[in-house]
Design an enzyme around this catalytic site. Structure first.
Site, PDB file in Angstrom:
ATOM      1  N   GLY A  46       8.989  47.110 -13.126  1.00  0.00           N
ATOM      2  CA  GLY A  46       8.194  46.146 -12.384  1.00  0.00           C
ATOM      3  C   GLY A  46       8.846  45.848 -11.045  1.00  0.00           C
ATOM      4  O   GLY A  46      10.046  46.084 -10.864  1.00  0.00           O
ATOM      5  N   GLN A  51      10.780  40.867  -3.573  1.00  0.00           N
ATOM      6  CA  GLN A  51      11.907  41.808  -3.642  1.00  0.00           C
ATOM      7  C   GLN A  51      11.899  42.811  -2.501  1.00  0.00           C
ATOM      8  O   GLN A  51      12.917  43.440  -2.223  1.00  0.00           O
ATOM      9  CB  GLN A  51      11.912  42.557  -4.981  1.00  0.00           C
ATOM     10  CG  GLN A  51      12.235  41.660  -6.172  1.00  0.00           C
ATOM     11  CD  GLN A  51      12.243  42.460  -7.458  1.00  0.00           C
ATOM     12  OE1 GLN A  51      11.197  42.683  -8.054  1.00  0.00           O
ATOM     13  NE2 GLN A  51      13.400  42.907  -7.884  1.00  0.00           N
ATOM     14  N   CYS A  93      17.347  44.252 -13.207  1.00  0.00           N
ATOM     15  CA  CYS A  93      16.419  43.935 -12.130  1.00  0.00           C
ATOM     16  C   CYS A  93      16.797  44.825 -10.954  1.00  0.00           C
ATOM     17  O   CYS A  93      17.991  45.025 -10.694  1.00  0.00           O
ATOM     18  CB  CYS A  93      16.589  42.464 -11.764  1.00  0.00           C
ATOM     19  SG  CYS A  93      15.617  41.915 -10.360  1.00  0.00           S
ATOM     20  N   LEU A  94      15.811  45.359 -10.241  1.00  0.00           N
ATOM     21  CA  LEU A  94      16.128  46.239  -9.111  1.00  0.00           C
ATOM     22  C   LEU A  94      16.912  45.504  -8.019  1.00  0.00           C
ATOM     23  O   LEU A  94      17.568  46.131  -7.204  1.00  0.00           O
ATOM     24  CB  LEU A  94      14.849  46.869  -8.539  1.00  0.00           C
ATOM     25  CG  LEU A  94      14.131  47.877  -9.456  1.00  0.00           C
ATOM     26  CD1 LEU A  94      12.863  48.399  -8.790  1.00  0.00           C
ATOM     27  CD2 LEU A  94      15.038  49.045  -9.826  1.00  0.00           C
ATOM     28  N   HIS A 137       9.319  38.275 -16.310  1.00  0.00           N
ATOM     29  CA  HIS A 137      10.384  38.550 -15.330  1.00  0.00           C
ATOM     30  C   HIS A 137       9.824  38.586 -13.906  1.00  0.00           C
ATOM     31  O   HIS A 137      10.349  37.934 -12.998  1.00  0.00           O
ATOM     32  CB  HIS A 137      11.047  39.889 -15.695  1.00  0.00           C
ATOM     33  CG  HIS A 137      12.113  40.341 -14.748  1.00  0.00           C
ATOM     34  ND1 HIS A 137      13.415  40.566 -15.145  1.00  0.00           N
ATOM     35  CD2 HIS A 137      12.076  40.629 -13.411  1.00  0.00           C
ATOM     36  CE1 HIS A 137      14.118  40.951 -14.085  1.00  0.00           C
ATOM     37  NE2 HIS A 137      13.328  41.011 -13.035  1.00  0.00           N
ATOM     38  N   GLU A 138       8.724  39.345 -13.725  1.00  0.00           N
ATOM     39  CA  GLU A 138       8.153  39.484 -12.373  1.00  0.00           C
ATOM     40  C   GLU A 138       7.522  38.181 -11.898  1.00  0.00           C
ATOM     41  O   GLU A 138       7.629  37.811 -10.728  1.00  0.00           O
ATOM     42  CB  GLU A 138       7.125  40.620 -12.332  1.00  0.00           C
ATOM     43  CG  GLU A 138       7.665  41.993 -12.703  1.00  0.00           C
ATOM     44  CD  GLU A 138       8.938  42.384 -11.973  1.00  0.00           C
ATOM     45  OE1 GLU A 138       9.158  41.942 -10.829  1.00  0.00           O
ATOM     46  OE2 GLU A 138       9.743  43.118 -12.577  1.00  0.00           O
ATOM     47  N   HIS A 141       9.925  35.894 -10.289  1.00  0.00           N
ATOM     48  CA  HIS A 141      10.305  36.223  -8.907  1.00  0.00           C
ATOM     49  C   HIS A 141       9.448  35.454  -7.898  1.00  0.00           C
ATOM     50  O   HIS A 141       9.907  35.126  -6.803  1.00  0.00           O
ATOM     51  CB  HIS A 141      10.131  37.722  -8.638  1.00  0.00           C
ATOM     52  CG  HIS A 141      11.312  38.558  -9.038  1.00  0.00           C
ATOM     53  ND1 HIS A 141      12.559  38.424  -8.460  1.00  0.00           N
ATOM     54  CD2 HIS A 141      11.435  39.557  -9.950  1.00  0.00           C
ATOM     55  CE1 HIS A 141      13.396  39.302  -8.998  1.00  0.00           C
ATOM     56  NE2 HIS A 141      12.748  40.001  -9.911  1.00  0.00           N
TER      57      HIS A 141
END
Ligand code: ZN
Length: 184
Positions: A46, A51, A93-94, A137-138, A141
């Site tokens: 995701g 981000q 996480c990226l 999670h997303e 953000h």
């Protein structure tokens, strides 16, 4: 479109709340394409707009496994309207290259959002699978919340961040989830 640079933990804008999308314009569909291009390039599950430096309420997910065909999903102005249960999840996480730690997530959720065609939809995901966890999670953000804020073991999370030269935990951001944790 293009592969964008993913902002890393420590960048102040990752902590800022994102703004609602008023119209699914060309600008938004281009953003969605950039998110997919960037996410697939980094083998992520995701990716949320903040981000890549765009503080708008948009994220994309593809929770398919290697054996399955691609399953791209777009969430614009998402809202988690139902949540229950608790599950332990080992997350990364990226924006936190290589750093993984255990967090607590809801098991069952219902999310309302708009897709890339401007069509509203409601999705129910049960059993704490990858999709259910990725949506939470997303979605976080978009409110400047990061997965380490949900960590199960602060000491362990702190060690992982240190190992990968990432800034330490911000104690003010830790979320009190004792009730959820007691259900694990
Ligand atoms: Zn993330």
């Amino acid at each position: 479109m293009s592969i964008k640079k993913v902002l890393h933990y420590g960048t102040p804008s990752l902590r800022e709340p994102s703004k609602e999308v008023h119209k699914v314009s060309r600008k938004i569909t281009d953003l969605v394409q950039d998110l997919f291009d960037t996410m697939y390039a980094q083998n992520g599950v995701g990716l949320a707009a903040p981000q890549i430096g765009v503080n708008l309420r948009v994220f994309v997910i593809d929770a398919s496994t290697k054996e399955e065909p691609l399953d791209p999903m777009v969430f614009i102005n998402p809202k988690i309207i139902k949540k229950s249960g608790a599950i332990k999840s080992n997350e990364g996480c990226l924006s936190f290259p290589e750093a993984y730690t255990d967090v607590v997530r809801y098991k069952d959720i219902m999310v309302k959002a708009t897709n890339e065609h401007g069509k509203p939809f409601v999705m129910e995901v049960k059993g704490g699978n990858l999709l259910a966890r990725a949506i939470q999670h997303e979605n976080d953000h978009l409110d400047g919340i990061l997965f380490i804020d949900h960590c199960l073991n602060r000491f362990e999370a702190e060690e992982v961040l240190k190992k990968y030269n990432l800034p330490s935990i911000d104690p003010d951001k830790l979320i009190d989830e004792e009730e959820m944790k007691s259900q694990l």
